[in-house]
Design an enzyme around this catalytic site. Structure first.
Site: not given
Lengths: 339, 386
Positions: A60, A129
């Site tokens: 990321e 998540h």
């Protein structure tokens, strides 16, 4: 007009932007050939090629770091972070670099990267998540942060983000990606009707998601993202109990629409602020404080928060953890009957 | 009974990896004698003189800035003493259209590429004409007109950014390379790995210039890595790697030129490791005597990049003590004059605190600017306008 869910609206916006400008690039994990784990980038690589729709290595900080370099050079980079829970390896690049480039360079280097990332729980995703990290980004000066709640706004805000001279984070409400209420599709929702062409929704402007009917004790709810739908449900239940809700969908968290917040709070004098994120230093805390600072003399009851709890996000018990319509309803009753 | 290993199927379509060399690239030996005459012949003598003058002037500027800091007239400074070749060399080697991401020890990039000298000095003071508007510490300058990106303190962040800029240039069809600078200490950061890995996959026309100056503040090289060289990591990314004598400005020029040629030909990035030594302290807040020996410092002082080039120029009859003294005097006068001017300029205006956070100042920052202005005007603020 077409019926679209949020995924389709985002996909449509990206198609339009990439077709209109050869210097728009999409990058992220699995966004190319596969079209993204939520399918938001489906068809883009086939239409615009591997050079512009890039399947990146799994890093990321590399996705955001490279997007920053592209933006400095003059490419409009739309970075997807697969889940906002995965964004933290890029936190330094976002808050220390992306957010500060214009400022630290005396205005010489604007850095208009767009970051799309799904947020929130209710998808059986567990801690990694499901989180809602918005307060960690609005806290760092220099980032525009928007949180659409429906397909119309998702497309319009994303197109605004693409035209913004500032870095913009678009926090997409993944629980309602395909429908506003546990699988119900967007077809019957007015905001599920989306123009197929280009339009924008202005950054920094809230929307009234539900207006006062004039029947009952007036209460304002201030919220955003997937919680808008939880609050709509609560408002419908409250109406049966004589509580009349004006529901403000903030849409834009930084900058925020102080005018709309203050106008509604002064109108009703009773305010509930709802967010899914943990309570401690959550976005609701800031909004509560703003209402207190600007509307104290108009308030009939203490401003009341409905939030997630100050724990990590649980898996099996997520629907006990998440603020639901019942908790919002309880807060509405407390505020409506105070004093 | 043993048998030969079976070949496994591969998902990669890549062929052989570019070479990674650990042979030290040198054009000139430490005593100024010639190692690579053919390469020296490609650099005009006038340029060799200009490079020497610029590096000598830099040493004078650095000495003066440190004195100013010791007198309390400058908040902070980072000198590049001993490492001048690692910023003047790359600046000389590349083109105006190329992009630079310096760390904080590459003043040569600013000054060689034409950042106005006064603006560079104004940044040290943080006055109203500082291009960064007084928002960063000294030595964190920015020079958009010269394609030099604003400097970040936590080095390493610029590595994936450089990868991105290089990719963008390629996508837009520009023949521009991007180069970034960092020390061997930074090679431990995740952004080093991420930036080089992405660049390798994307074949970004990027140059990663690692100034291995022996120390990350006090941390010596052997506590940074168990490997003999940083450049060995290029193998792992499938990119080209070059080891160069960082105190040989001509070798640095050659290494960077070769890397740029490689990138412009579409072959992707190069990792360059330049072996040098930080003769200076890390910063004006550092005292190297607590972690390294005087003997070690003396050894490297002999290998200084200025001595080497001066020895060569003197052999060729292009330099002498008179020229040396004249250059020192001119540079000294120049930096003192610029600092005097910089110190006479006022602070940036209060509204610069709130500008450039976003392209347009939003309402909540208007309100905060008004509050700050009123507080400062009340006389009850700790701030005193300068």
């Amino acid at each position: 007009m077409a019926t679209m869910n949020i995924i389709q609206a985002v996909n449509n916006a990206l198609h339009l932007a990439m077709a209109a400008d050869d210097n728009v690039v999409v990058l992220g994990e699995d966004v190319g050939k596969f079209g993204g784990v939520f399918r938001a980038t489906v068809g883009l690589q086939a239409a615009f090629g591997e050079d512009r729709v890039i399947d990146t290595p799994l890093a990321e900080s590399g996705i955001i770091g490279a997007a920053i370099g592209m933006a400095l050079y003059g490419v409009t980079a739309v970075a997807e972070i697969q889940f906002s829970d995965f964004i933290f390896p890029a936190y330094d690049q976002i808050v220390n670099e992306l957010a500060k480039f214009r400022y630290r360079s005396g205005g010489e280097y604007p850095c208009p990267v767009v970051i799309r990332t799904p947020v929130g729980g209710g998808i059986r995703g567990g801690h990694y998540h499901s989180q809602s990290p918005e307060s960690l980004f609005v806290h760092h000066a220099g980032l525009v942060v928007v949180a659409p709640s429906n397909p119309y706004d998702a497309k319009g805000l994303l197109l605004s983000a693409l035209e913004s001279p500032d870095p913009v984070m678009v926090l997409e409400p993944k629980r309602v990606y395909r429908g506003p209420d546990h699988g119900k599709n967007w077809g019957s929702h007015p905001k599920g009707q989306v123009p197929e062409g280009h339009y924008t929704v202005p950054i920094g402007k809230a929307a009234i998601a539900r207006e006062l009917t004039g029947d009952g004790t007036a209460v304002t709810i201030l919220t955003y993202g997937a919680m808008v739908h939880t609050c709509e449900k609560a408002a419908a239940l409250a109406q049966q109990e004589g509580i009349d809700v004006e529901l403000v969908d903030l849409r834009s968290l930084m900058p925020y629409d102080l005018e709309a917040i203050v106008a509604s709070a002064k109108k009703t004098g009773r305010v509930v602020v709802a967010n899914e994120a943990p309570r401690m230093c959550g976005y609701a805390a800031e909004i509560t404080s703003l209402v207190m600072e600007h509307c104290f003399d108009w308030l009939e009851a203490p401003v009341t928060r409905v939030t997630g709890y100050d724990t990590p996000f649980p898996y099996t018990l997520e629907f006990a953890y998440l603020p639901d319509a019942g908790r919002v309803l309880t807060a509405l009753r407390t505020v409506a009957t105070y004093g | 009974m043993s048998s030969a290993a079976h070949t496994l199927p591969t998902v990669s379509t890549l062929q052989s990896a570019p070479t990674v060399s650990t042979e030290l690239l040198q054009v000139m030996a430490p005593d100024g004698s010639v190692v690579d005459a053919a390469f020296i012949a490609t650099i005009p003598e006038a340029d060799l003189i200009r490079l020497y003058e610029a590096m000598l002037a830099q040493r004078v500027y650095d000495d003066r800035m440190i004195k100013m800091q010791r007198q309390g007239r400058l908040g902070f400074y980072l000198a590049c003493t001993g490492e001048e070749a690692c910023s003047y060399g790359p600046a000389y080697a590349l083109e105006a259209r190329d992009w630079f991401y310096p760390a904080y020890r590459e003043p040569g990039i600013a000054l060689w590429r034409g950042m106005p000298f006064q603006a560079w000095v104004d940044n040290m003071v943080g006055n109203c004409d500082d291009p960064a508007k007084g928002r960063q510490m000294p030595v964190h300058w920015t020079a958009r007109a010269q394609n030099i990106v604003s400097i970040s303190s936590p080095v390493g962040t610029q590595i994936p950014q450089c990868t991105g800029s290089a990719y963008a240039a390629k996508l837009m069809g520009h023949d521009a390379v991007s180069i970034c600078f960092f020390g061997e200490g930074t090679s431990s950061e995740g952004d080093f790995h991420v930036g080089l890995n992405f660049a390798g996959v994307w074949k970004s026309p990027a140059i990663f210039f690692c100034r291995n100056n022996g120390y990350a503040i006090s941390t010596p090289f052997e506590k940074t890595t168990a490997a003999a060289h940083i450049v060995l990591r290029a193998h792992g990314y499938g990119i080209r790697g070059v080891l160069v004598d960082g105190n040989d400005v001509l070798a640095v020029i050659k290494a960077v030129r070769d890397a740029a040629d490689w990138a412009r030909a579409g072959n992707g990035p190069t990792l360059i490791e330049a072996k040098t030594y930080r003769i200076a302290a890390h910063s004006t807040s550092d005292d190297p005597s607590s972690y390294r020996s005087r003997e070690e410092e003396a050894l490297w002082a002999e290998l200084c990049p200025l001595k080497r080039l001066r020895a060569y120029l003197e052999t060729k009859g292009l330099w002498d003590e008179t020229k040396e003294q004249a250059c020192v005097d001119t540079s000294s006068a120049r930096i003192i004059a610029a600092l005097t001017i910089a110190e006479s300029k006022p602070h940036p205006a209060l509204d610069t605190v709130f500008d450039d956070v976003f392209a347009e100042r939003p309402a909540h920052l208007d309100a905060q600017l008004n509050a700050m202005t009123a507080h400062v005007a009340s006389g009850e603020s700790d701030y005193r306008a300068g």
